[in-house]
Design a protein around this motif. Structure first.
Motif, PDB file in Angstrom:
ATOM      1  N   GLU A   1       0.839  -1.208   0.000  1.00 23.68           N
ATOM      2  CA  GLU A   1       0.000   0.000   0.000  1.00 23.68           C
ATOM      3  C   GLU A   1       0.873   1.257   0.000  1.00 23.68           C
ATOM      4  OE1 GLU A   1      -3.275  -0.064  -0.547  1.00 23.68           O
ATOM      5  OE2 GLU A   1      -3.055  -2.239  -0.667  1.00 23.68           O
ATOM      6  N   LEU A   2       2.000   1.189   0.677  1.00 22.46           N
ATOM      7  CA  LEU A   2       2.940   2.306   0.651  1.00 22.46           C
ATOM      8  C   LEU A   2       3.464   2.514  -0.763  1.00 22.46           C
ATOM      9  CD1 LEU A   2       5.626   3.248   3.165  1.00 22.46           C
ATOM     10  CD2 LEU A   2       6.263   2.978   0.784  1.00 22.46           C
ATOM     11  N   ARG A   3       3.808   1.425  -1.451  1.00 19.64           N
ATOM     12  CA  ARG A   3       4.296   1.551  -2.834  1.00 19.64           C
ATOM     13  C   ARG A   3       3.254   2.229  -3.721  1.00 19.64           C
ATOM     14  NH1 ARG A   3       6.169  -3.666  -1.735  1.00 19.64           N
ATOM     15  NH2 ARG A   3       4.563  -4.619  -3.027  1.00 19.64           N
ATOM     16  N   LYS A   4       1.986   1.907  -3.528  1.00 24.13           N
ATOM     17  CA  LYS A   4       0.932   2.563  -4.313  1.00 24.13           C
ATOM     18  C   LYS A   4       0.950   4.069  -4.077  1.00 24.13           C
ATOM     19  CE  LYS A   4      -2.303  -1.326  -4.385  1.00 24.13           C
ATOM     20  NZ  LYS A   4      -3.601  -1.809  -3.885  1.00 24.13           N
ATOM     21  N   LYS A   5       1.109   4.483  -2.811  1.00 28.25           N
ATOM     22  CA  LYS A   5       1.161   5.915  -2.485  1.00 28.25           C
ATOM     23  C   LYS A   5       2.381   6.568  -3.142  1.00 28.25           C
ATOM     24  CE  LYS A   5      -2.205   6.648   0.561  1.00 28.25           C
ATOM     25  NZ  LYS A   5      -3.262   7.633   0.355  1.00 28.25           N
ATOM     26  N   VAL A   6       3.511   5.889  -3.108  1.00 32.64           N
ATOM     27  CA  VAL A   6       4.720   6.422  -3.741  1.00 32.64           C
ATOM     28  C   VAL A   6       4.470   6.672  -5.223  1.00 32.64           C
ATOM     29  CG1 VAL A   6       7.081   5.834  -4.454  1.00 32.64           C
ATOM     30  CG2 VAL A   6       6.374   5.465  -2.088  1.00 32.64           C
TER      31      VAL A   6
ATOM     32  N   GLU B   1      -0.898  12.447   6.453  1.00 34.29           N
ATOM     33  CA  GLU B   1      -2.012  11.562   6.096  1.00 34.29           C
ATOM     34  C   GLU B   1      -1.702  10.173   6.644  1.00 34.29           C
ATOM     35  OE1 GLU B   1      -3.688   9.238   2.162  1.00 34.29           O
ATOM     36  OE2 GLU B   1      -2.536  11.074   1.864  1.00 34.29           O
ATOM     37  N   ASN B   2      -2.616   9.626   7.405  1.00 36.47           N
ATOM     38  CA  ASN B   2      -2.490   8.252   7.886  1.00 36.47           C
ATOM     39  C   ASN B   2      -3.267   7.330   6.953  1.00 36.47           C
ATOM     40  OD1 ASN B   2      -1.020   8.910  10.249  1.00 36.47           O
ATOM     41  ND2 ASN B   2      -2.898   9.520  11.255  1.00 36.47           N
ATOM     42  N   PHE B   3      -2.715   6.160   6.700  1.00 43.88           N
ATOM     43  CA  PHE B   3      -3.423   5.172   5.902  1.00 43.88           C
ATOM     44  C   PHE B   3      -3.053   3.778   6.386  1.00 43.88           C
ATOM     45  CE2 PHE B   3       0.531   6.083   3.698  1.00 43.88           C
ATOM     46  CZ  PHE B   3       0.969   4.849   3.235  1.00 43.88           C
ATOM     47  N   LYS B   4      -3.902   2.831   6.086  1.00 38.91           N
ATOM     48  CA  LYS B   4      -3.661   1.443   6.471  1.00 38.91           C
ATOM     49  C   LYS B   4      -2.815   0.783   5.400  1.00 38.91           C
ATOM     50  CE  LYS B   4      -5.989  -2.807   7.910  1.00 38.91           C
ATOM     51  NZ  LYS B   4      -4.778  -3.263   8.535  1.00 38.91           N
ATOM     52  N   GLY B   5      -1.732   0.197   5.838  1.00 39.02           N
ATOM     53  CA  GLY B   5      -0.884  -0.538   4.927  1.00 39.02           C
ATOM     54  C   GLY B   5      -1.357  -1.965   4.791  1.00 39.02           C
ATOM     55  N   TYR B   6      -0.675  -2.728   3.968  1.00 44.27           N
ATOM     56  CA  TYR B   6      -0.997  -4.149   3.819  1.00 44.27           C
ATOM     57  C   TYR B   6      -0.477  -4.936   5.020  1.00 44.27           C
ATOM     58  CZ  TYR B   6      -1.314  -8.847   1.980  1.00 44.27           C
ATOM     59  OH  TYR B   6      -1.602 -10.175   1.800  1.00 44.27           O
ATOM     60  N   SER B   7       0.740  -4.633   5.434  1.00 42.71           N
ATOM     61  CA  SER B   7       1.343  -5.344   6.561  1.00 42.71           C
ATOM     62  C   SER B   7       1.540  -4.457   7.789  1.00 42.71           C
ATOM     63  CB  SER B   7       2.696  -5.929   6.140  1.00 42.71           C
ATOM     64  OG  SER B   7       3.547  -4.902   5.682  1.00 42.71           O
ATOM     65  N   HIS B   8       1.101  -3.220   7.707  1.00 47.14           N
ATOM     66  CA  HIS B   8       1.205  -2.264   8.811  1.00 47.14           C
ATOM     67  C   HIS B   8      -0.185  -1.687   9.076  1.00 47.14           C
ATOM     68  CE1 HIS B   8       5.308  -2.508   7.333  1.00 47.14           C
ATOM     69  NE2 HIS B   8       5.729  -1.940   8.453  1.00 47.14           N
ATOM     70  N   ASP B   9      -0.589  -1.677  10.338  1.00 49.24           N
ATOM     71  CA  ASP B   9      -1.907  -1.130  10.675  1.00 49.24           C
ATOM     72  C   ASP B   9      -2.020   0.356  10.349  1.00 49.24           C
ATOM     73  OD1 ASP B   9      -2.834  -3.562  11.595  1.00 49.24           O
ATOM     74  OD2 ASP B   9      -2.234  -3.174  13.669  1.00 49.24           O
ATOM     75  N   LYS B  10      -0.923   1.082  10.532  1.00 50.99           N
ATOM     76  CA  LYS B  10      -0.952   2.516  10.271  1.00 50.99           C
ATOM     77  C   LYS B  10       0.408   2.956   9.736  1.00 50.99           C
ATOM     78  CE  LYS B  10      -0.735   6.594  13.020  1.00 50.99           C
ATOM     79  NZ  LYS B  10      -0.982   7.182  14.326  1.00 50.99           N
TER      80      LYS B  10
END
Length: 128
Positions: free
Chosen positions: A25-30, A111-120
């Motif tokens: 999910e972080l990669r998507k944001k990047v 901005e906070n978001f839920k990752g795939y392997s990280h809750d926040k």
């Protein structure tokens, strides 16, 4: 130039020459941050094949004036940049390298978001 970096709660970004963590999910944001993300081979290896078309990969990836560079191993101590995007893991990991937010930079958004392997995961943008 914009720099992207992932940090833990203690400003760590590497352990033994490797990234501390990764998250899809972080990669998507990047990839949403720019039309092209500049990085080295090590950083590119975490992206899926269909995402790599948005990457400029090469040893010269820091040689840009207006680009967006995702840093995991590179030395940016002598690089001029005016925007910094920090993805905070909101966890503590073992670390051997730390990054301190340079003086003169101020936080302009979070901005906070839920990752795939990280809750926040927190994306925080700093500008000069």
């Amino acid at each position: 130039m914009t720099i992207i970096i992932c940090l833990d709660k203690n400003n760590g970004y590497q352990f033994g020459g490797k990234r501390q963590s990764t998250d899809r999910e972080l990669r998507k944001k990047v990839l949403e941050l720019a039309d092209e993300i500049r990085c080295d081979e090590y950083t590119a290896s975490q992206f899926e094949e269909d995402e790599k078309s948005m990457l400029y990969v090469g040893d010269d990836y820091l040689n840009t004036i207006n680009g967006t560079c995702f840093i995991e191993k590179g030395d940016i101590s002598n690089i001029s940049y005016d925007k910094l995007v920090v993805f905070w893991w909101n966890r503590s990991y073992p670390t051997t390298k730390k990054f301190i937010i340079p003086q003169g930079f101020k936080s302009v958004s979070k901005e906070n978001f839920k990752g795939y392997s990280h809750d926040k995961i927190t994306m925080e943008i700093f500008t000069k």
